[in-house]
Design an enzyme around this catalytic site. Sequence first.
Site, mmCIF file in Angstrom:
data_model
loop_
_atom_site.group_PDB
_atom_site.id
_atom_site.type_symbol
_atom_site.label_atom_id
_atom_site.label_comp_id
_atom_site.label_asym_id
_atom_site.label_seq_id
_atom_site.Cartn_x
_atom_site.Cartn_y
_atom_site.Cartn_z
ATOM 1 N N GLU A 1 9.565 -5.545 -4.974
ATOM 2 C CA GLU A 1 8.481 -6.281 -4.325
ATOM 3 C C GLU A 1 8.832 -7.775 -4.307
ATOM 4 O O GLU A 1 9.224 -8.335 -5.335
ATOM 5 C CB GLU A 1 7.157 -6.038 -5.066
ATOM 6 C CG GLU A 1 6.020 -6.987 -4.715
ATOM 7 C CD GLU A 1 5.702 -7.068 -3.222
ATOM 8 O OE1 GLU A 1 5.713 -6.037 -2.533
ATOM 9 O OE2 GLU A 1 5.453 -8.194 -2.745
ATOM 10 N N ALA A 2 8.654 -8.392 -3.143
ATOM 11 C CA ALA A 2 8.988 -9.818 -3.026
ATOM 12 C C ALA A 2 8.019 -10.704 -3.801
ATOM 13 O O ALA A 2 8.395 -11.764 -4.300
ATOM 14 C CB ALA A 2 8.988 -10.225 -1.550
ATOM 15 N N SER B 1 0.836 -1.206 0.000
ATOM 16 C CA SER B 1 0.000 0.000 0.000
ATOM 17 C C SER B 1 0.867 1.250 0.000
ATOM 18 O O SER B 1 0.729 2.120 -0.869
ATOM 19 C CB SER B 1 -0.918 -0.014 1.222
ATOM 20 O OG SER B 1 -1.746 -1.151 1.185
ATOM 21 N N ALA B 2 1.773 1.370 0.965
ATOM 22 C CA ALA B 2 2.594 2.581 1.063
ATOM 23 C C ALA B 2 3.610 2.650 -0.068
ATOM 24 O O ALA B 2 3.844 3.719 -0.650
ATOM 25 C CB ALA B 2 3.306 2.615 2.414
ATOM 26 N N HIS C 1 -4.697 -6.053 11.456
ATOM 27 C CA HIS C 1 -4.276 -4.659 11.382
ATOM 28 C C HIS C 1 -2.998 -4.398 12.179
ATOM 29 O O HIS C 1 -2.991 -3.577 13.095
ATOM 30 C CB HIS C 1 -5.386 -3.733 11.926
ATOM 31 C CG HIS C 1 -6.641 -3.737 11.113
ATOM 32 N ND1 HIS C 1 -7.834 -3.205 11.566
ATOM 33 C CD2 HIS C 1 -6.890 -4.195 9.853
ATOM 34 C CE1 HIS C 1 -8.754 -3.340 10.636
ATOM 35 N NE2 HIS C 1 -8.221 -3.948 9.590
HETATM 36 C C1 LIG Z 1 -6.491 -9.864 5.480
HETATM 37 C C2 LIG Z 1 -6.430 -8.360 5.691
HETATM 38 C C3 LIG Z 1 -7.615 -7.618 5.679
HETATM 39 C C4 LIG Z 1 -7.559 -6.226 5.887
HETATM 40 N N1 LIG Z 1 -8.695 -5.489 5.709
HETATM 41 C C5 LIG Z 1 -8.606 -4.129 5.750
HETATM 42 C C6 LIG Z 1 -9.714 -3.314 5.391
HETATM 43 O O1 LIG Z 1 -10.756 -3.788 4.928
HETATM 44 N N2 LIG Z 1 -9.583 -1.967 5.530
HETATM 45 C C7 LIG Z 1 -8.452 -1.387 6.007
HETATM 46 O O2 LIG Z 1 -8.426 -0.168 6.197
HETATM 47 N N3 LIG Z 1 -7.356 -2.136 6.294
HETATM 48 C C8 LIG Z 1 -7.403 -3.481 6.131
HETATM 49 N N4 LIG Z 1 -6.278 -4.231 6.339
HETATM 50 C C9 LIG Z 1 -5.040 -3.534 6.713
HETATM 51 C C10 LIG Z 1 -4.407 -2.790 5.533
HETATM 52 O O3 LIG Z 1 -4.534 -3.515 4.337
HETATM 53 C C11 LIG Z 1 -2.929 -2.572 5.898
HETATM 54 O O4 LIG Z 1 -2.873 -1.779 7.078
HETATM 55 C C12 LIG Z 1 -2.124 -1.867 4.814
HETATM 56 O O5 LIG Z 1 -2.318 -2.473 3.556
HETATM 57 C C13 LIG Z 1 -0.662 -1.892 5.225
HETATM 58 O O6 LIG Z 1 0.106 -1.287 4.216
HETATM 59 P P1 LIG Z 1 1.695 -1.365 4.272
HETATM 60 O O7 LIG Z 1 2.192 -0.578 3.129
HETATM 61 O O8 LIG Z 1 2.125 -1.004 5.642
HETATM 62 O O9 LIG Z 1 2.051 -2.918 4.103
HETATM 63 P P2 LIG Z 1 1.689 -3.926 2.927
HETATM 64 O O10 LIG Z 1 0.568 -3.424 2.086
HETATM 65 O O11 LIG Z 1 1.517 -5.258 3.571
HETATM 66 O O12 LIG Z 1 2.971 -3.916 2.001
HETATM 67 C C14 LIG Z 1 4.199 -4.481 2.330
HETATM 68 C C15 LIG Z 1 4.810 -5.013 1.037
HETATM 69 O O13 LIG Z 1 6.195 -5.252 1.237
HETATM 70 C C16 LIG Z 1 6.535 -6.472 0.631
HETATM 71 N N5 LIG Z 1 7.711 -6.978 1.325
HETATM 72 C C17 LIG Z 1 7.797 -7.355 2.622
HETATM 73 N N6 LIG Z 1 9.045 -7.767 2.908
HETATM 74 C C18 LIG Z 1 9.758 -7.617 1.775
HETATM 75 C C19 LIG Z 1 11.104 -7.880 1.436
HETATM 76 N N7 LIG Z 1 11.980 -8.386 2.332
HETATM 77 N N8 LIG Z 1 11.530 -7.629 0.170
HETATM 78 C C20 LIG Z 1 10.672 -7.122 -0.756
HETATM 79 N N9 LIG Z 1 9.366 -6.865 -0.475
HETATM 80 C C21 LIG Z 1 8.923 -7.111 0.768
HETATM 81 C C22 LIG Z 1 5.294 -7.323 0.810
HETATM 82 O O14 LIG Z 1 5.276 -8.427 -0.073
HETATM 83 C C23 LIG Z 1 4.190 -6.320 0.578
HETATM 84 O O15 LIG Z 1 3.831 -6.223 -0.779
HETATM 85 C C24 LIG Z 1 -6.306 -5.605 6.147
HETATM 86 C C25 LIG Z 1 -5.126 -6.355 6.141
HETATM 87 C C26 LIG Z 1 -5.175 -7.725 5.891
HETATM 88 C C27 LIG Z 1 -3.884 -8.504 5.871
#
Ligand SMILES: Cc1cc2nc3c(=O)[nH]c(=O)nc-3n(C[C@H](O)[C@H](O)[C@H](O)COP(=O)(O)OP(=O)(O)OC[C@H]3O[C@@H](n4cnc5c(N)ncnc54)[C@H](O)[C@@H]3O)c2cc1C
Length: 491
Positions: free
Chosen positions: A34-35, A13-14, A428
């Site tokens: 991306e992994a 997402s971020a 979350h």
């Molecule tokens: C099942 C589920 C349901 C949810 N439902 C909701 C909802 O309905 N509404 C809501 O507001 N929030 C929801 N959330 C929470 C929300 O989706 C997350 O808070 C948000 O997407 C987090 O974003 P992020 O960028 O922090 O991490 P992520 O979106 O998880 O991104 C991290 C990325 O980094 C990659 N990565 C990790 N380690 C490595 C590495 N070593 N090398 C390369 N790439 C790597 C991963 O593969 C992933 O693509 C839900 C989450 C889940 C899991």
Amino acid sequence: MHQFDYVIVGGGSAGCVLASRLSEDTAVTVLLIEAGDPDGPALMRDPSAWGDQVIPEIHWGSSTVPQPGLGGRSLPYPRGKVLGGSSAINGMILLPTLPSDLDDWVANGAMGWDADALAPCAARVRGLGDGQTPATPSVHAGQQGVSATPFASALVAALKDDGLWHDAQVHDLMIVDGRRETVADAYLPPSVLARPNLTVRAATSVVRVALSGDRCIGVEAATPTGVELIGASREVLLAAGAIGSPRILLASGIGPADHLGEVGIEVAVDSPGVGARLQDHAKQPLVLRPGSTATTSHGQFAEVSALLQTADEPHARVQLLSLASGFKPAGAPPFPGFGFVLNVIDPMSRGTVRLRDSDPSSQPLIDPDILGDPSDASVLVAAIRAARDVIASPHLAPFRGEELVPGHASTDDELEQAVRRTAGTYFHPYGSCRMGQAPDAPLDVDLSVRGVIGLRVVDASVIPGRVSVNPHATVLAIAERAADLITQARG
Ligand SMILES: Cc1cc2nc3c(=O)[nH]c(=O)nc-3n(C[C@H](O)[C@H](O)[C@H](O)COP(=O)(O)OP(=O)(O)OC[C@H]3O[C@@H](n4cnc5c(N)ncnc54)[C@H](O)[C@@H]3O)c2cc1C
């Protein structure tokens, strides 16, 4: 060695927001790593298949360590592993950050992250620009014009009649033309992917960041032929999520010295807050056998949410989310009736992310300590009672049937036992690498890692305080603001 101005680790997402915004300036080069795969399976885009979507190809397959607050149960802990990250597997609910939560962040030392500062960033997420020009790209949730079902309307009316609930609403969903919109779809459309200064490398896993003295000079990525060093001449931006980012920092020797010593990793920066204070919203199902079928407009399972605030609480501690018939939790039969999940949105419990050992392929030890603090269980007990009052409302008479979960529990003791038996995670995780001014906060308020030059974290880990709604929209607004901070730092 390949060299870029910015290397973003994690296309979730971020990370997708960062890649899109930073590559708007054609003078800088951006690599997004991306992994997971660049695309997921077709099922990923079907909103009605949500429960089935948490399928092995697109998540990390992690579980928590046994949770004492849940009678020792371990919980599956899916996190997206595909371009789009957790936005490709989440429930698609998009709720705006509450201004009162940002007051809490500031009270926790996140100076400059108040409601006024975040508002323009949140507006950009929703496609609202500076008032004259629309922001592009952006997410399209809420632009569907889909009307509420009879069940959703009845539930909102029942919640509004009951004085304890507020913000009862049919919320926005990240669904466009009947299909899930991931953040990759929204922020990395073909026109952005075609930019010559943006490179996306999927199926590439970052093992650790590369340090030269106190400067981060790039990342080490696992490739089929071995570990490759990829250089970052300006900054490395960790956007690997609330589990992934602390994991990479720990593997790089940035974390609590005692823990790093235990797993045999040389300490580069002793930073006790890395992987500490992991928070998650505990989730309690309340399931009824159907009276008549409660359906949703999009086929997605949950259209209505509301916050529960009792008279003696300064802010809401529980969110109610509706569940409709047909919802298919992964590996379980279709959901039998209608119901709710009741979610602790201001948990007192604090957990950790730790390394199992020094092997980069080992799963991390994830301990959200769900219901570890007794007050988190108590608020769920109170919430079940409040939700039962809502179910008794005449508005819901056509839909209600016998309560299946938690069932016949009625005393405090019975309800608490039922909660510990049936509660789980709302998926979350956040706060595991927080920004702030406290000495143990791993990040400064510009999200830079203390003790290292040229390294920031930008994802759900940075959240320093309360998130009283589903956190996705908040994570996107954080990434928008981070892009501004990074651009400003370039001068
Ligand atoms: C099942 C589920 C349901 C949810 N439902 C909701 C909802 O309905 N509404 C809501 O507001 N929030 C929801 N959330 C929470 C929300 O989706 C997350 O808070 C948000 O997407 C987090 O974003 P992020 O960028 O922090 O991490 P992520 O979106 O998880 O991104 C991290 C990325 O980094 C990659 N990565 C990790 N380690 C490595 C590495 N070593 N090398 C390369 N790439 C790597 C991963 O593969 C992933 O693509 C839900 C989450 C889940 C899991």
